[in-house]
Scaffold this motif. Structure first.
Motif, mmCIF file in Angstrom:
data_model
loop_
_atom_site.group_PDB
_atom_site.id
_atom_site.type_symbol
_atom_site.label_atom_id
_atom_site.label_comp_id
_atom_site.label_asym_id
_atom_site.label_seq_id
_atom_site.Cartn_x
_atom_site.Cartn_y
_atom_site.Cartn_z
ATOM 1 N N VAL A 61 -21.108 59.484 14.395
ATOM 2 C CA VAL A 61 -20.856 60.907 14.655
ATOM 3 C C VAL A 61 -19.358 61.221 14.636
ATOM 4 N N ILE A 78 -18.363 61.689 11.094
ATOM 5 C CA ILE A 78 -19.149 62.833 10.605
ATOM 6 C C ILE A 78 -18.510 64.143 11.097
ATOM 7 N N CYS A 123 -16.503 67.247 8.655
ATOM 8 C CA CYS A 123 -16.679 68.710 8.658
ATOM 9 C C CYS A 123 -15.371 69.415 8.295
ATOM 10 N N ILE A 147 -24.729 69.544 12.899
ATOM 11 C CA ILE A 147 -24.934 68.105 13.123
ATOM 12 C C ILE A 147 -25.965 67.940 14.243
ATOM 13 N N MET A 154 -24.102 62.170 4.416
ATOM 14 C CA MET A 154 -23.762 63.561 4.764
ATOM 15 C C MET A 154 -22.840 64.159 3.685
ATOM 16 N N HIS A 157 -27.060 67.783 9.016
ATOM 17 C CA HIS A 157 -27.204 66.328 8.960
ATOM 18 C C HIS A 157 -27.617 65.787 10.327
ATOM 19 N N VAL A 204 -27.681 62.571 12.719
ATOM 20 C CA VAL A 204 -26.926 61.318 12.877
ATOM 21 C C VAL A 204 -27.884 60.128 13.012
#
Ligand code: EPU
Length: 432
Positions: free
Chosen positions: A25, A28, A32, A41, A200, A229, A231
């Motif tokens: 995460v 991720i 963004c 997310i 992602m 997306h 996780v």
């Protein structure tokens, strides 16, 4: 400040669910930054590191909202390129904003992460990779300054002395997806968290071939869009819960886990005499620890080898498993801060270079112990579950960085574990 009070009270039993992966995460969230559009997310674990990453994105200009439990919306419409010291110094993983900033803005000014209790954690490979893509790199006043105005695709070799770098690969990938031309990354890290971030990015419109391997071919695109997306499950949290089942001789089923991510742990637990029943369809693993265990040797390696992030937990298990076990740390050779604390509980462990030599003892006895980092904290909690008497784990803010309410999950399995203010501890135990 809170502490955990644990009383070893026999086998844990029941079903527990792993949360989303911390180490997925974080990159991720950083990814963004690559688009002006909104990203949603899901399956975001409730961790202090995640909240902190949200603060960093906000400081860069993004709108970051937790819209419901586990669901965050991030929109980085207009962002700046400076990640300041006050923020980066609090969490090493924040270095993963560097890649997307260079990808999207062609420049970044990011504070150099400082020292780390688990060992040296340089970022030379991150910088080498950016330089290969034609970026100019300078280090001034504790900041890395990247000028990517002439950036272009190229070959990048990311292998280091300890193998591929996880965050270095993530940074490189996040830069390359918006870099003109083709970037080929050799010796890329292939941890499930890196794969998840790549998946992602593909949803956002990135062109990445070879996901899950050590060789990635990335064709730069002009812009990326928003996406939704979910996780990937946290294999390290799941592994910690599996070891909790094993160390207490219990019968624990961990749900929301991808058994394919757990093969090296399952292999070691089975070698040790613990029964593991993975169910890839229902994404769960049952761990039954009712038979006598035998010691096993462990060497940590990059994925798919045995993960360094489960090394401390396995040291706790081996500490109460008859026989001699040698646990060798190949990623962070000094990552043994948990050992002196386990010794305080009666463990027989000697450190020889990058190895812990463990003679399993019949039992540990509870003691006040000090958490030094995230996984060391988890090892002390596991040891407390197997020990006789009371164990008090101090400095559990380390635990809360990366485990989503581990105490609550263990309590649901029957553990006697309570979170309480430090003032509740016997006065003589309190660390000043
Ligand atoms: N390394 C270099 N040069 C670099 C980068 C790394 O020499 O430029 C070395 C490191 O010193 C280490 C090895 O390469 O010996 C691997 O480091 P890596 O870069 O892969 O680690 P990281 O990306 O900083 C992530 C996880 C760690 C996990 C390691 C290894 C995140 C946010 N962190 O760190 O997680 O231990 O990969 O798998 O993804 C944890 O969760 O407790 C944790 C420490």
């Amino acid at each position: 400040m809170d502490v955990l009070r644990i009383e070893g009270n026999g086998p844990l039993k029941g079903t527990v669910s792993a949360s989303g992966a911390k180490n997925a995460v974080l990159p991720i969230f950083a990814a963004c930054l690559l688009t002006a559009e909104e990203c949603t997310i899901e399956n975001v674990p409730d961790l202090s590191d995640v909240r902190f990453m949200g603060e960093i994105l906000k400081a860069l200009g993004a709108s970051v909202k937790r819209v419901s439990p586990g669901v965050w919306k991030i929109k980085a419409e207009q962002i700046g390129h400076v990640a300041p010291y006050e923020l980066v110094r609090k969490m090493r993983a924040s270095i993963c904003v560097m890649g997307p900033l260079v990808g999207r803005l062609r420049r970044a000014r990011v504070s150099m992460p400082g020292g780390c209790v688990i060992g040296q954690r340089p970022i030379d490979l991150h910088l080498k990779g950016l330089a290969r893509l034609g970026c100019k790199i300078g280090i001034h006043g504790g900041y890395v300054e990247v000028d990517g105005s002439a950036i272009h695709g190229d070959y990048v070799f990311l292998g280091g002395r300890q193998g591929p770098t996880v965050t270095g690969s993530e940074n490189m990938i996040m830069t390359a997806v918006l870099t003109p031309g083709v970037t080929r990354i050799e010796s890329a890290a292939c941890e499930p968290e890196v794969q998840d971030m790549c998946e992602m990015l593909v949803k956002m419109g990135a062109k990445i071939e070879g996901i899950g391997s050590h060789y990635l071919k990335i064709t730069g695109v002009e812009a990326l869009g928003g996406c939704t997306h979910r996780v990937v499950p946290d294999r390290i949290e799941a592994g910690t819960l599996m070891v909790a089942g094993a160390i207490t001789g219990g019968d624990v089923t961990v749900e929301n886990v991808i058994p394919g991510h757990m093969r090296s742990l399952i292999d070691k637990l089975e070698e040790c005499g613990v029964t593991c029943e993975p169910d890839p369809v229902k994404q769960k693993i049952r761990v039954i620890g009712d038979k006598p265990r035998k010691s096993v040797d462990i060497v940590t390696l990059p994925h798919p080898g045995f993960p360094t992030d489960l090394q401390a937990q396995m040291c706790a298990l081996m500490a109460v498993t008859p026989g001699l076990s040698i646990v060798t740390e190949r990623i962070y050779p000094n990552r043994f801060m948990h050992v002196p604390e386990l010794q305080r509980m009666g463990a027989d462990i000697a450190i020889e270079g990058p190895s812990a030599i463990i003679h399993g003892v019949e039992g540990l006895s509870g003691a006040p112990v000090m958490a030094s980092d995230l996984r060391a904290s988890a090892a002390l909690v596991l040891a407390g579950l197997a020990a006789s008497g009371e164990t008090w784990v101090q400095r559990i803010y380390h635990l809360d960085r990366g485990y989503d309410r581990l105490d609550v999950k263990l309590r649901a399995l029957g553990a006697t574990i309570d979170r309480m203010p430090v003032e509740s501890m016997p006065v003589s135990y309190i660390d000043e």
